[in-house]
Write an enzyme that holds these catalytic residues in place. Structure first.
Site, PDB file in Angstrom:
ATOM      1  N   LYS A  23       0.827  -1.221  -0.106  1.00 54.99           N
ATOM      2  CA  LYS A  23       0.128   0.037  -0.135  1.00 54.99           C
ATOM      3  C   LYS A  23       1.149   1.266   0.021  1.00 54.99           C
ATOM      4  CE  LYS A  23      -4.031  -2.174   2.576  1.00 54.99           C
ATOM      5  NZ  LYS A  23      -4.577  -2.306   3.794  1.00 54.99           N
ATOM      6  N   GLY A  44      -5.448  -1.272  -0.911  1.00 52.31           N
ATOM      7  CA  GLY A  44      -6.072   0.103  -0.815  1.00 52.31           C
ATOM      8  C   GLY A  44      -6.320   0.211   0.486  1.00 52.31           C
TER       9      GLY A  44
HETATM   10  O1  OSB Z   1      -6.374  -4.623   5.349  1.00 53.43           O
HETATM   11  O2  OSB Z   1      -6.414  -4.314   3.059  1.00 53.43           O
HETATM   12  C1  OSB Z   1      -6.705  -3.893   4.467  1.00 53.43           C
HETATM   13  C2  OSB Z   1      -9.393  -1.209   3.744  1.00 53.43           C
HETATM   14  C3  OSB Z   1      -9.291  -0.547   4.972  1.00 53.43           C
HETATM   15  C4  OSB Z   1      -8.314  -0.735   5.836  1.00 53.43           C
HETATM   16  C5  OSB Z   1      -7.422  -2.086   5.497  1.00 53.43           C
HETATM   17  C6  OSB Z   1      -7.808  -2.785   4.607  1.00 53.43           C
HETATM   18  C7  OSB Z   1      -8.855  -2.561   3.637  1.00 53.43           C
HETATM   19  C8  OSB Z   1      -9.137  -3.287   2.658  1.00 53.43           C
HETATM   20  C9  OSB Z   1      -9.917  -2.407   1.358  1.00 53.43           C
HETATM   21  O3  OSB Z   1      -9.215  -4.636   2.552  1.00 53.43           O
HETATM   22  C10 OSB Z   1      -8.688  -2.031   0.363  1.00 53.43           C
HETATM   23  C11 OSB Z   1      -9.673  -1.084  -0.594  1.00 53.43           C
HETATM   24  O4  OSB Z   1     -10.430  -1.661  -1.493  1.00 53.43           O
HETATM   25  O5  OSB Z   1      -9.318  -0.241  -0.580  1.00 53.43           O
HETATM   26 MG    MG Z   2      -5.044  -6.118   4.715  1.00 54.72          MG
END
Ligand code: OSB
Ligand code: MG
Length: 369
Positions: free
Chosen positions: A264, A292
């Site tokens: 990320k 994300g």
């Molecule tokens: O752990 O990947 C993660 C969203 C918010 C915080 C952590 C996570 C996530 C997601 C969604 O899994 C990612 C997205 O679609 O933006």
């Molecule tokens: Mg994750």
């Protein structure tokens, strides 16, 4: 380029549906949008996808606002910068942590830099793909029926992989039931750190469901327990929260904590750091994909560019704008066709910021000169 100003917008946008993970439920999304402007009037956009509380990481929108206003901006404004990497030589590299604040500014400068160079952001960072694979992350639901309905509707929309959020009590049965419906569909689970080694039996059970990977089963600070688990099950371990830098990835690699990394850009400090981590992973033979943090269309543009890099080997958590928002703040909104998102060819991030919408969602705005 000489940076004339940084502008911050503290944005709140409702999600189309609540998003539940092992660390909590989000109903609306907070973030900071950053606009960097250089002397000639060209601008670049970035995003700090820190939310309202310190649950995914220690970063929050309010806190990163302070770090940018009082520290990062001081070292960026008025500076002659040849390329975005240059900001990492000064104060930015002395600030411990706060990768999301650094990322928002780093990304705005990458957008600005690529516009000045007359290139797409993807080309400017060395991207090679003209479309990227789109997967979808599915939160914890009230019950199995509603989960299965959501999963099916996303598969019908063309997403190329589904990721199921798990937590103790919402794990084995969930995987078993979804697998009954979709025996071969590319699928993985993400625990956001909700377990420890006392759950070894559960992981041995999950090992039987042909999951592509298990994402961040243990604590955000851990590498050692992950390396123990990785030796005991066949399903690959993918790390998200634990990998906060290239250096952490090197450590994880050396002790065998994971065989896949969810990169990320915001978690590690932006695109400059994404390139460093990417290059290490390519040299070490670690496949990556881009994750994300419910980004708006601006942050999403940076994710799309990152996902066009050659070391990205799995579908990404980069879905259509409409997966999270009724209206996005970019034109055109991000869309998925046959499971792919097209990488824009225009200059910079390749989408236009809808400023009147941005202002509508902005609770607070600050111009720093
Ligand atoms: O752990 O990947 C993660 C969203 C918010 C915080 C952590 C996570 C996530 C997601 C969604 O899994 C990612 C997205 O679609 O933006
Ligand atoms: Mg994750």
């Amino acid at each position: 380029m000489q940076i004339r100003s940084l502008e911050m917008f503290h944005v709140k946008m409702d999600l189309v549906a609540p998003f539940e993970t092992s660390f909590g439920i989000e109903k609306e999304r907070e973030c900071i949008i950053i606009r960097a402007e250089e002397r000639g009037g060209e601008e670049g956009w970035g995003e700090v996808p820190a939310s309202s509380g310190p649950w995914y990481s220690h970063e929050t929108a309010k806190c990163e606002w302070h770090i940018i206003e009082d520290f990062i901006s001081k070292d960026v404004i008025g500076k002659e910068i040849e390329k975005p990497q240059d900001i990492w030589k000064g104060v930015v590299s002395r600030i411990r942590g706060h990768n999301m604040a650094k990322a928002g500014v780093d990304m705005a400068l990458w957008d600005l830099y690529s516009r000045i160079e007359g290139k797409s952001l993807s080309k400017a960072i060395g991207g090679e793909k003209d479309r990227i694979e789109s997967g979808v992350s599915i939160g914890i639901k009230r019950n199995l029926e509603s989960l299965i309905e959501t999963v099916k509707s996303n598969v019908e929309k063309g997403y190329r992989r589904i990721k199921l959020k798990i937590k103790p009590g919402w794990d084995l049965e969930v995987v078993r039931e979804v697998r009954k419906e979709l025996p071969d569909f590319p699928m993985h689970v993400d625990a956001n750190g909700a377990y420890d080694m006392s759950y070894l039996r559960l992981f041995r059970e999950l090992d039987r469901y042909n999951l592509m990977m298990i994402e961040q089963p243990f604590s955000f600070e851990d590498l050692v327990q992950h390396s123990e688990l990785a030796r005991l099950i066949r399903t690959p371990i993918c790390l998200d929260e634990s990998i906060t830098s290239k250096e952490r990835a090197v450590e994880a690699y050396r002790i065998g904590s994971c065989s896949i990394i969810n990169v990320k850009p915001a978690r590690i400090g932006g695109l400059t750091k994404t390139l460093e981590l990417h290059d290490f992973c390519v040299s070490a033979g670690i496949p990556i994909w881009i994750g994300g943090l419910l980004e708006t269309g601006i942050g999403r543009a940076h994710l799309v560019a990152a996902a066009s890099l050659p070391g990205v080997k799995y579908p990404n958590d980069i879905s259509a704008s409409s997966r999270y928002y009724r209206e996005d703040i970019v034109i055109p909104e991000w869309s998925v066709e046959d499971g792919f998102i097209r990488v824009p060819k225009g200059r910079g991030i390749g989408v236009e910021v809808a400023e009147e919408k941005l202002l509508r969602f902005a609770q607070r705005r600050l111009l720093i000169k």
